[in-house]
Write a protein that holds these residues in place. Sequence first.
Motif, PDB file in Angstrom:
ATOM      1  N   ARG A 136      -3.795  20.308  -6.626  1.00 51.52           N
ATOM      2  CA  ARG A 136      -3.795  21.523  -5.833  1.00 51.52           C
ATOM      3  C   ARG A 136      -2.757  22.539  -6.301  1.00 51.52           C
ATOM      4  O   ARG A 136      -2.946  23.737  -6.163  1.00 51.52           O
ATOM      5  CB  ARG A 136      -3.503  21.146  -4.371  1.00 51.52           C
ATOM      6  CG  ARG A 136      -3.559  22.302  -3.425  1.00 51.52           C
ATOM      7  CD  ARG A 136      -3.458  21.815  -2.010  1.00 51.52           C
ATOM      8  NE  ARG A 136      -4.566  20.890  -1.718  1.00 51.52           N
ATOM      9  CZ  ARG A 136      -5.174  20.826  -0.537  1.00 51.52           C
ATOM     10  NH1 ARG A 136      -4.797  21.630   0.425  1.00 51.52           N
ATOM     11  NH2 ARG A 136      -6.135  19.972  -0.341  1.00 51.52           N
ATOM     12  N   SER A 137      -1.643  22.041  -6.853  1.00 55.81           N
ATOM     13  CA  SER A 137      -0.512  22.953  -7.071  1.00 55.81           C
ATOM     14  C   SER A 137      -0.217  23.231  -8.539  1.00 55.81           C
ATOM     15  O   SER A 137       0.634  24.058  -8.840  1.00 55.81           O
ATOM     16  CB  SER A 137       0.740  22.339  -6.443  1.00 55.81           C
ATOM     17  OG  SER A 137       1.053  21.142  -7.119  1.00 55.81           O
ATOM     18  N   ARG A 192      -1.786   8.596  -4.327  1.00 56.66           N
ATOM     19  CA  ARG A 192      -2.916   9.453  -3.938  1.00 56.66           C
ATOM     20  C   ARG A 192      -2.394  10.826  -3.499  1.00 56.66           C
ATOM     21  O   ARG A 192      -2.944  11.854  -3.883  1.00 56.66           O
ATOM     22  CB  ARG A 192      -3.694   8.785  -2.799  1.00 56.66           C
ATOM     23  CG  ARG A 192      -4.935   9.517  -2.394  1.00 56.66           C
ATOM     24  CD  ARG A 192      -6.066   9.269  -3.380  1.00 56.66           C
ATOM     25  NE  ARG A 192      -7.212  10.105  -3.052  1.00 56.66           N
ATOM     26  CZ  ARG A 192      -7.879  10.842  -3.926  1.00 56.66           C
ATOM     27  NH1 ARG A 192      -7.539  10.844  -5.200  1.00 56.66           N
ATOM     28  NH2 ARG A 192      -8.893  11.570  -3.549  1.00 56.66           N
ATOM     29  N   VAL A 193      -1.329  10.835  -2.720  1.00 56.21           N
ATOM     30  CA  VAL A 193      -0.741  12.119  -2.300  1.00 56.21           C
ATOM     31  C   VAL A 193      -0.266  12.875  -3.535  1.00 56.21           C
ATOM     32  O   VAL A 193      -0.505  14.089  -3.668  1.00 56.21           O
ATOM     33  CB  VAL A 193       0.438  11.902  -1.311  1.00 56.21           C
ATOM     34  CG1 VAL A 193       1.192  13.201  -1.072  1.00 56.21           C
ATOM     35  CG2 VAL A 193      -0.078  11.350   0.016  1.00 56.21           C
ATOM     36  N   LEU A 236      -3.272  14.344  -5.416  1.00 52.24           N
ATOM     37  CA  LEU A 236      -3.854  15.490  -4.697  1.00 52.24           C
ATOM     38  C   LEU A 236      -2.939  16.707  -4.786  1.00 52.24           C
ATOM     39  O   LEU A 236      -3.404  17.836  -4.957  1.00 52.24           O
ATOM     40  CB  LEU A 236      -4.117  15.120  -3.227  1.00 52.24           C
ATOM     41  CG  LEU A 236      -5.223  14.077  -2.989  1.00 52.24           C
ATOM     42  CD1 LEU A 236      -5.233  13.642  -1.514  1.00 52.24           C
ATOM     43  CD2 LEU A 236      -6.586  14.636  -3.377  1.00 52.24           C
ATOM     44  N   LEU A 237      -1.630  16.458  -4.685  1.00 47.34           N
ATOM     45  CA  LEU A 237      -0.657  17.560  -4.788  1.00 47.34           C
ATOM     46  C   LEU A 237      -0.737  18.213  -6.170  1.00 47.34           C
ATOM     47  O   LEU A 237      -0.746  19.438  -6.288  1.00 47.34           O
ATOM     48  CB  LEU A 237       0.760  17.038  -4.605  1.00 47.34           C
ATOM     49  CG  LEU A 237       1.333  16.932  -3.208  1.00 47.34           C
ATOM     50  CD1 LEU A 237       2.733  16.337  -3.301  1.00 47.34           C
ATOM     51  CD2 LEU A 237       1.367  18.285  -2.526  1.00 47.34           C
ATOM     52  N   VAL A 279       0.049   2.994  -3.137  1.00 53.40           N
ATOM     53  CA  VAL A 279      -1.327   3.533  -3.104  1.00 53.40           C
ATOM     54  C   VAL A 279      -1.328   4.900  -2.428  1.00 53.40           C
ATOM     55  O   VAL A 279      -1.892   5.872  -2.946  1.00 53.40           O
ATOM     56  CB  VAL A 279      -2.268   2.558  -2.340  1.00 53.40           C
ATOM     57  CG1 VAL A 279      -3.632   3.181  -2.109  1.00 53.40           C
ATOM     58  CG2 VAL A 279      -2.402   1.245  -3.093  1.00 53.40           C
ATOM     59  N   LEU A 280      -0.678   4.971  -1.263  1.00 56.56           N
ATOM     60  CA  LEU A 280      -0.653   6.240  -0.520  1.00 56.56           C
ATOM     61  C   LEU A 280       0.128   7.304  -1.289  1.00 56.56           C
ATOM     62  O   LEU A 280      -0.334   8.446  -1.445  1.00 56.56           O
ATOM     63  CB  LEU A 280      -0.023   6.024   0.860  1.00 56.56           C
ATOM     64  CG  LEU A 280       0.127   7.285   1.715  1.00 56.56           C
ATOM     65  CD1 LEU A 280      -1.245   7.836   2.131  1.00 56.56           C
ATOM     66  CD2 LEU A 280       0.969   7.018   2.961  1.00 56.56           C
ATOM     67  N   ALA A 282      10.842  15.178  -4.899  1.00 57.50           N
ATOM     68  CA  ALA A 282      10.598  13.735  -4.802  1.00 57.50           C
ATOM     69  C   ALA A 282      10.015  13.394  -3.441  1.00 57.50           C
ATOM     70  O   ALA A 282      10.358  13.999  -2.431  1.00 57.50           O
ATOM     71  CB  ALA A 282      11.908  12.966  -5.014  1.00 57.50           C
ATOM     72  N   LEU A 283       9.131  12.417  -3.468  1.00 56.75           N
ATOM     73  CA  LEU A 283       8.520  11.906  -2.242  1.00 56.75           C
ATOM     74  C   LEU A 283       8.846  10.429  -2.148  1.00 56.75           C
ATOM     75  O   LEU A 283       8.701   9.695  -3.122  1.00 56.75           O
ATOM     76  CB  LEU A 283       6.995  12.000  -2.335  1.00 56.75           C
ATOM     77  CG  LEU A 283       6.290  13.266  -1.898  1.00 56.75           C
ATOM     78  CD1 LEU A 283       4.795  13.099  -2.162  1.00 56.75           C
ATOM     79  CD2 LEU A 283       6.541  13.527  -0.436  1.00 56.75           C
ATOM     80  N   THR A 284       9.261   9.987  -0.963  1.00 59.06           N
ATOM     81  CA  THR A 284       9.433   8.561  -0.781  1.00 59.06           C
ATOM     82  C   THR A 284       8.778   8.163   0.530  1.00 59.06           C
ATOM     83  O   THR A 284       8.137   8.985   1.183  1.00 59.06           O
ATOM     84  CB  THR A 284      10.906   8.142  -0.846  1.00 59.06           C
ATOM     85  OG1 THR A 284      10.974   6.711  -0.858  1.00 59.06           O
ATOM     86  CG2 THR A 284      11.698   8.679   0.329  1.00 59.06           C
ATOM     87  N   ALA A 285       8.899   6.902   0.888  1.00 61.43           N
ATOM     88  CA  ALA A 285       8.197   6.407   2.067  1.00 61.43           C
ATOM     89  C   ALA A 285       9.106   5.520   2.889  1.00 61.43           C
ATOM     90  O   ALA A 285      10.084   4.974   2.400  1.00 61.43           O
ATOM     91  CB  ALA A 285       6.952   5.626   1.644  1.00 61.43           C
ATOM     92  N   ASN A 315       0.800  -1.241   0.000  1.00 62.40           N
ATOM     93  CA  ASN A 315       0.000   0.000   0.000  1.00 62.40           C
ATOM     94  C   ASN A 315       0.832   1.290   0.000  1.00 62.40           C
ATOM     95  O   ASN A 315       0.250   2.378  -0.029  1.00 62.40           O
ATOM     96  CB  ASN A 315      -0.989   0.064   1.174  1.00 62.40           C
ATOM     97  CG  ASN A 315      -2.196  -0.821   0.944  1.00 62.40           C
ATOM     98  OD1 ASN A 315      -2.528  -1.132  -0.197  1.00 62.40           O
ATOM     99  ND2 ASN A 315      -2.851  -1.224   2.022  1.00 62.40           N
TER     100      ASN A 315
END
Lengths: 92, 413
Positions: free
Chosen positions: A53-54, A45-46, A49-50, A41-42, A86-89, A38
């Motif tokens: 919005r941006s 989705r982020v 949405l980003l 998935v997260l 960049a976004l990571t988890a 998941n």
Amino acid sequence: MRIVDPMGSSAVSAKSLAARPRSLEGVTIALLDNSKPNAGVLLERVGALLAARSGARAVRAWGKPGASTGAAPAVIEEIAAVARVALTASAD
Amino acid sequence: MLGTDEFIPLARAQVAAQGLPGLPIVTVPHPIGGIPAGAAAAKAGPIVESVLRALTSDPAAAVHAASAAAGDVEAPDDLDHFQAWLMERGWGDGLPAIPPTRERVAAMLAGARRRPHEVAALLVPRLGRATVEAIAANAVMAGALPEHLPVVLAAVEAVADPSFNLQAVQTTTHPCSPLCIVNGPIAGRLGMNAAGNVFGQGTRANAAIGRALRLTLQNVGGARPGKEDRATHGQPGKYAYCIAENEGASPWEPLSVERGFTEGDSTVTVCGSEGPHNINDHGSTTPEGIVTTVAGTAAITGSNNIYLGGEPLIVLGPEHAATAASSGWSKEDFKRAVWDRARVPLARLAPENIERFATIYPEGFRDRPPETPAPIARDWRDVMVIVAGGAGKHSVFIPTFGSTRSVTRRIAD
């Protein structure tokens, strides 16, 4: 009494973070999935949405060979070349 | 970086180890995995503003702790106060420890012909410099003797081999911990236990060497329980997990010889192992019988080895080993036979788990009929077999973290 520090020293060398854009308008956002269930998935989705919005130009996702192994250097280089942020988890 | 609130200490350690302690981390409520995808996606909305802010504001300049050489530390003289002080600093394991004074560390260092400031390994996640002196300090704390130090040093070097995947072994939720298997003449010289109660209490060398490695991993490597060490349960081997192979009672070549060393070499092998699970077989008098019982115990649905591969370990008791070799079977024959028999039909796995395994190991799990048997390792050669323990009709099965390979190092003795 005096004792020898059982931690020893650390070999970490400080690096500086890249300067951030003022906004994400027209920017490509990279997502690096840590391949935990998941996480993609997260992140997606982020990312969506980003972007909504941006006014980001694109959201692109990359992956790792496994949850317990690091991303390939070529993937990191590609992200650096293509994306502005960049976004990571981490975590489960 | 996105993370869950439960995993924040690990995320912070991770960015600090990259030299980027100022990297912004945004959290969602734990967990992300094991919940419906819709529930995971629903955690995105509340954090979007924070993510946007993190991506568009320059992070505060991080304050870096100077990476100074380790010095001496002032500690309470009173031994009772010392124990409490050690725990407050996060340097203990819960059991009393010996204060690593300069004198005691110097005496420990005499056990190895190595320079004190030589770096034996860099240990993650902290990227700590495991100097011979820092390892010796942890060995003192563990109650080790100077002659134990060469084994501890070799074990520290072994866990730092990239194929061991120490970062994952140190920080995973899985209950793995490095199991040390000592081979060769040093085991006898140190009075190590390879026989009855081999995984249990009662032998100083086993206990102290195992504990010294654990304390080094916690303190130098920076894997503190409940912080960077994210183990859901952990296991008792996280205090100490060290045995010797019972070479004298084995019908086969020792593990060290399998790995290319000679019988005169002393070695330590580290495995990213779970705790031991018993295999009781008081009835079998043939190799096939032993294989049936061992394979039946090893074919379990909740093992990492099923979908991540790796090297599950079978520790045969000497009596089972004698039976297994009684028809002239070699160790290879036994490994092949166990691997052939130890299968988990996909029908025994939860459908969501099969779906997950299929993304990780498509060759084994994607679009396979339910009767497809999943082996306990990718290849029969990945099944490790040693002989240890005393009299009795028992053996043990030890799965591993999966994404880790065992590493064997010669002990400089």
